[in-house]
Scaffold this motif. Structure first.
Motif, mmCIF file in Angstrom:
data_model
loop_
_atom_site.group_PDB
_atom_site.id
_atom_site.type_symbol
_atom_site.label_atom_id
_atom_site.label_comp_id
_atom_site.label_asym_id
_atom_site.label_seq_id
_atom_site.Cartn_x
_atom_site.Cartn_y
_atom_site.Cartn_z
ATOM 1 N N VAL A 1 0.874 -1.169 0.000
ATOM 2 C CA VAL A 1 0.000 0.000 0.000
ATOM 3 C C VAL A 1 0.907 1.213 0.000
ATOM 4 C CG1 VAL A 1 -1.700 1.313 1.330
ATOM 5 C CG2 VAL A 1 -1.869 -1.180 1.205
ATOM 6 N N ALA A 2 0.567 2.216 -0.805
ATOM 7 C CA ALA A 2 1.431 3.386 -0.930
ATOM 8 C C ALA A 2 0.601 4.660 -1.048
ATOM 9 C CB ALA A 2 2.331 3.240 -2.151
ATOM 10 N N ILE B 1 -7.243 3.130 -3.794
ATOM 11 C CA ILE B 1 -8.001 2.697 -2.622
ATOM 12 C C ILE B 1 -9.126 3.696 -2.390
ATOM 13 C CG2 ILE B 1 -7.912 2.358 -0.124
ATOM 14 C CD1 ILE B 1 -5.057 1.337 -0.481
ATOM 15 N N GLU B 2 -10.343 3.222 -2.529
ATOM 16 C CA GLU B 2 -11.518 4.077 -2.351
ATOM 17 C C GLU B 2 -12.097 3.953 -0.944
ATOM 18 O OE1 GLU B 2 -12.400 6.188 -4.640
ATOM 19 O OE2 GLU B 2 -11.281 5.398 -6.347
ATOM 20 N N HIS B 3 -11.877 2.804 -0.305
ATOM 21 C CA HIS B 3 -12.467 2.535 1.013
ATOM 22 C C HIS B 3 -11.359 2.485 2.065
ATOM 23 C CE1 HIS B 3 -16.266 1.556 -0.890
ATOM 24 N NE2 HIS B 3 -15.560 0.882 -1.784
ATOM 25 N N THR B 4 -11.410 3.408 3.004
ATOM 26 C CA THR B 4 -10.396 3.442 4.056
ATOM 27 C C THR B 4 -11.016 3.129 5.417
ATOM 28 O OG1 THR B 4 -10.683 5.817 4.288
ATOM 29 C CG2 THR B 4 -8.904 5.070 2.827
ATOM 30 N N ASP B 5 -12.207 2.505 5.421
ATOM 31 C CA ASP B 5 -12.855 2.164 6.683
ATOM 32 C C ASP B 5 -12.429 0.792 7.198
ATOM 33 O OD1 ASP B 5 -14.175 1.039 4.523
ATOM 34 O OD2 ASP B 5 -16.163 1.187 5.416
ATOM 35 N N VAL B 6 -11.434 0.181 6.552
ATOM 36 C CA VAL B 6 -10.805 -1.053 7.042
ATOM 37 C C VAL B 6 -9.305 -0.772 7.142
ATOM 38 C CG1 VAL B 6 -12.532 -2.592 6.039
ATOM 39 C CG2 VAL B 6 -10.509 -2.004 4.708
ATOM 40 N N PRO B 7 -8.585 -1.544 7.941
ATOM 41 C CA PRO B 7 -7.137 -1.322 8.005
ATOM 42 C C PRO B 7 -6.499 -1.464 6.620
ATOM 43 C CG PRO B 7 -7.853 -2.736 9.797
ATOM 44 C CD PRO B 7 -9.035 -2.570 8.883
ATOM 45 N N LEU B 8 -5.577 -0.580 6.283
ATOM 46 C CA LEU B 8 -4.930 -0.618 4.965
ATOM 47 C C LEU B 8 -4.189 -1.929 4.732
ATOM 48 C CD1 LEU B 8 -3.640 3.047 4.682
ATOM 49 C CD2 LEU B 8 -5.615 2.014 3.541
ATOM 50 N N SER B 9 -3.749 -2.589 5.793
ATOM 51 C CA SER B 9 -3.049 -3.870 5.638
ATOM 52 C C SER B 9 -3.941 -4.928 5.004
ATOM 53 C CB SER B 9 -2.533 -4.356 6.994
ATOM 54 O OG SER B 9 -3.620 -4.565 7.888
ATOM 55 N N LEU C 1 -4.212 7.072 -2.074
ATOM 56 C CA LEU C 1 -3.716 5.794 -1.578
ATOM 57 C C LEU C 1 -3.937 4.762 -2.671
ATOM 58 C CD1 LEU C 1 -5.124 5.849 2.052
ATOM 59 C CD2 LEU C 1 -2.726 5.987 1.374
ATOM 60 N N VAL C 2 -2.926 3.937 -2.923
ATOM 61 C CA VAL C 2 -2.996 2.909 -3.961
ATOM 62 C C VAL C 2 -2.426 1.608 -3.402
ATOM 63 C CG1 VAL C 2 -2.809 4.557 -5.857
ATOM 64 C CG2 VAL C 2 -0.733 3.548 -4.909
ATOM 65 N N TRP C 3 -2.729 0.492 -4.096
ATOM 66 C CA TRP C 3 -2.132 -0.785 -3.734
ATOM 67 C C TRP C 3 -1.839 -1.582 -4.988
ATOM 68 C CZ3 TRP C 3 -4.555 -5.509 -4.722
ATOM 69 C CH2 TRP C 3 -5.892 -5.445 -5.073
ATOM 70 N N GLY C 4 -0.818 -2.422 -4.890
ATOM 71 C CA GLY C 4 -0.411 -3.260 -6.002
ATOM 72 C C GLY C 4 0.965 -3.820 -5.735
ATOM 73 N N MET C 5 1.568 -4.407 -6.746
ATOM 74 C CA MET C 5 2.906 -4.996 -6.603
ATOM 75 C C MET C 5 3.948 -3.877 -6.630
ATOM 76 S SD MET C 5 2.590 -8.235 -6.234
ATOM 77 C CE MET C 5 4.071 -9.069 -6.740
#
Length: 116
Positions: A58-59, A96-104, A74-78
């Motif tokens: 996550v970055a 990342i559109e939803h930040t209501d869960v831990p980013l991990s 916020l984005v995620w990928g390899m």
């Protein structure tokens, strides 16, 4: 492949409580602790030595020339496991559109890209 048991340790697990509808919430999961036996096995996949390890991450975007990503997103990928990465293939990243869960969660339970 030879395997050798190293030790038995406490293992924290994330368990899905029930089938979900819609975007997952933290209450959809249960956190358990159990025991697991750690073992050492021969590694068969090649690893690039003297290069950052590559894996899901996550970055936060600090600069972008891509129209779908702007500074602060916020984005995620390899990505490389490093403090800063230069991303040359933005199609492998998802905003990342939803930040209501831990980013991990984006590197585990939510790591299936919606466009794969």
């Amino acid at each position: 492949m030879a395997e050798r048991v190293v030790e038995e340790v406490s293992n924290k697990q994330v368990i899905l409580r029930d089938y979900m509808s819609g975007f997952p919430k933290e209450s959809d999961f249960e956190f358990r602790t159990s025991k697991i036996r750690l073992s050492v096995a021969q590694v068969t996949d090649p690893v690039d030595v003297e290069q950052p390890i590559i894996g899901y991450g996550v970055a936060r975007v600090i600069d972008s020339g891509h129209p779908n990503f702007k500074k602060g997103d916020l984005v995620w990928g390899m990505t490389g496991w490093e403090e800063y990465s230069l991303i040359t293939e933005p199609k492998t990243f998802f905003k990342i559109e939803h930040t209501d869960v831990p980013l991990s969660y984006y590197t585990g339970i939510l790591d299936n890209p919606p466009f794969a």
